[in-house]
Design an enzyme around this catalytic site. Structure first.
Site, PDB file in Angstrom:
ATOM      1  CE  LYS A  40      -5.824  -2.212  -0.534  1.00 48.25           C
ATOM      2  NZ  LYS A  40      -6.624  -1.866   0.634  1.00 48.25           N
TER       3      LYS A  40
ATOM      4  NE  ARG B 238      -8.363   4.732  -0.053  1.00 50.95           N
ATOM      5  CZ  ARG B 238      -7.237   4.338  -0.620  1.00 50.95           C
ATOM      6  NH1 ARG B 238      -7.120   3.119  -1.112  1.00 50.95           N
ATOM      7  NH2 ARG B 238      -6.212   5.156  -0.695  1.00 50.95           N
TER       8      ARG B 238
HETATM    9  N1  PMM Z   1      -5.965   0.961   1.299  1.00 50.28           N
HETATM   10  C1  PMM Z   1      -4.891   1.698   0.968  1.00 50.28           C
HETATM   11  C2  PMM Z   1      -4.770   3.038   1.422  1.00 50.28           C
HETATM   12  N2  PMM Z   1      -5.737   3.592   2.180  1.00 50.28           N
HETATM   13  N3  PMM Z   1      -7.825   3.429   3.265  1.00 50.28           N
HETATM   14  C3  PMM Z   1      -8.896   2.713   3.617  1.00 50.28           C
HETATM   15  N4  PMM Z   1      -9.854   3.260   4.376  1.00 50.28           N
HETATM   16  N5  PMM Z   1      -9.054   1.408   3.212  1.00 50.28           N
HETATM   17  C4  PMM Z   1      -8.124   0.781   2.458  1.00 50.28           C
HETATM   18  O1  PMM Z   1      -8.303  -0.418   2.142  1.00 50.28           O
HETATM   19  C5  PMM Z   1      -6.948   1.507   2.071  1.00 50.28           C
HETATM   20  C6  PMM Z   1      -6.846   2.857   2.508  1.00 50.28           C
HETATM   21  C7  PMM Z   1      -3.814   1.112   0.111  1.00 50.28           C
HETATM   22  O2  PMM Z   1      -4.050   1.324  -1.259  1.00 50.28           O
HETATM   23  P1  PMM Z   1      -3.347   2.518  -2.117  1.00 50.28           P
HETATM   24  O3  PMM Z   1      -1.892   2.592  -1.656  1.00 50.28           O
HETATM   25  O4  PMM Z   1      -3.440   2.134  -3.523  1.00 50.28           O
HETATM   26  O5  PMM Z   1      -4.055   3.795  -1.848  1.00 50.28           O
END
Ligand code: PMM
Length: 291
Positions: free
Chosen positions: A223, A264
Site C-alpha cells: 500500500k 492479506r
Molecule cells: N485491501 C484491498 C482490497 N481488499 N480487503 C480487506 N479485507 N482488507 C484490505 O485491506 C483490502 C481488501 C486493496 O488492495 P488490492 O487492490 O491490492 O487487493
C-alpha cells in the site's frame, strides 16, 4: 482455547497468524492489475500461493484502488466465479472480495467460505441479509465511501479510536441484520479513506482491537504508506508497488505480533516466513494470546 485456535466456526486452526493470498482477477488493481485476468492463470496463481504457504485465497474481480471506477455485476461474476469454483474444487479455503450481494452469494454457492466486503456491508443493501443466509464468516472492513472519492473522506481527530468505533457500529448493524456474531471478522481498512499517517497509526494500534473481541484481518500489502516510506531519496518517487514485499512482510509480522488473526498479502513466501518468525518468538515467550 490454545494460542492459535481459530475463533471462526468451521475454519481450520492455524499454528500462527493466518496468511490470506490475494488473487485479483482485474485489469486495473494497483499492484497486479492485468496479471491474473485469465481464469486459468488466476487459478494457477492461487494454487501457487497455497504452495508458498497461504492459508486462504482471496479472489476479487473489482479493483478498489483509489479513484477506481466500478464495473458491472455481470462482469464481476464473469471474472470471479470460475476462479472461486476451481480453487474450491481443489480444496482451497477461498474468500471472495466483493461489495455485491449477488457476487457473494454466487461465490459461496460454488465453494467460497468467507465473504470479504471492503464496504463492511454498506455498499449493497442486500449484502448483510445474503451474508446472514450463507452462514459463512463476513469481513467488516472500515470504509467511508467508494474508491472514486475515498481520499477526500480521510479526516480523523483520533484515527484508531474513530475507526474502531465506526467498525463497531457496523458490526452491530451486520449482527442486527442476521449475521451470527461469531462469524464477524474486523479489518481497519488500511489505505481506504486514510492518509499515510493514518495507516501508520492504525498499524501501530492493532493491539487495541482486542477490545472488540473479534479476529482482526490486516491488509498492508504494497500500500501507499509503504511506497512513501521507501521512496527514492534522490527523486522522492514512491517505491514501485512490486518492490514493497519485504516491507509488507515486516508490517504483517508486526501486525501479527499485536494479535492480528490474519494478514492479506500479494506475495506470500516472505510474509509466511515473517509470521512464522513471529509465532516462534511468541512461543518462546510462552505467551498464549488469543486470536
Ligand atoms: N485491501 C484491498 C482490497 N481488499 N480487503 C480487506 N479485507 N482488507 C484490505 O485491506 C483490502 C481488501 C486493496 O488492495 P488490492 O487492490 O491490492 O487487493
Amino acid at each position: 482455547m490454545s494460542a492459535y485456535e481459530n475463533p471462526l466456526p468451521g475454519l481450520p486452526d492455524w499454528d500462527r497468524c493466518g496468511v490470506m493470498g490475494i488473487v485479483n482477477v482485474t485489469p486495473d488493481s494497483f499492484s497486479d492489475g492485468g496479471l491474473w485476468l485469465d481464469p486459468d492463470r488466476a487459478l494457477a496463481h492461487g494454487l501457487e500461493l497455497i504452495a508458498q504457504g497461504a492459508d486462504v485465497i482471496d479472489v476479487g474481480g473489482e479493483s478498489t484502488r483509489p479513484g477506481a471506477v466500478r464495473i458491472t455485476c455481470e462482469e464481476e461474476l464473469r471474472r470471479v466465479i470460475p476462479v472461486v469454483r476451481g480453487l474450491a474444487e481443489d480444496g482451497v479455503l477461498v474468500s471472495v472480495d466483493t461489495m455485491r450481494a449477488d457476487v457473494a452469494e454466487a461465490a459461496v454457492n460454488v465453494g467460497a467460505r468467507i465473504i470479504n466486503d471492503v464496504s463492511g456491508g454498506r455498499a449493497d443493501p442486500r449484502m448483510v441479509s445474503v451474508a446472514a443466509g450463507t452462514g459463512v464468516p463476513f469481513v467488516v472492513m472500515h470504509w467511508r465511501g467508494q474508491s472514486a472519492r475515498m481520499d477526500e473522506l480521510a479526516g480523523y481527530a483520533d484515527v484508531v479510536g474513530e475507526v474502531m468505533e465506526e467498525v463497531e457500529r457496523e458490526m452491530d448493524a451486520v449482527v442486527s441484520g442476521g449475521v451470527d456474531p461469531s462469524q464477524v471478522i474486523v479489518d481497519p481498512g488500511l489505505g481506504f479513506a486514510k492518509t499515510r499517517d493514518n495507516d501508520w497509526a492504525l498499524l501501530a494500534g492493532i493491539g487495541a482491537w482486542a477490545r472488540l473481541g473479534r479476529p482482526v484481518l490486516v491488509g498492508a500489502s504494497r500500500k501507499r504508506f509503504l511506497g512513501t516510506l521507501l521512496a527514492d531519496p534522490a527523486t522522492g518517487e514512491p517505491r514501485p508497488t512490486r518492490a514493497r514485499d519485504a516491507a509488507t512482510a515486516a508490517a504483517s509480522a508486526l501486525a501479527a505480533a499485536q494479535g492480528a488473526w490474519a494478514v492479506r498479502v500479494h506475495e506470500v513466501t516472505a510474509t509466511t516466513d515473517a509470521v512464522r518468525v513471529e509465532a516462534a518468538l511468541r512461543k518462546a515467550r510462552g505467551r498464549t494470546t488469543k486470536r
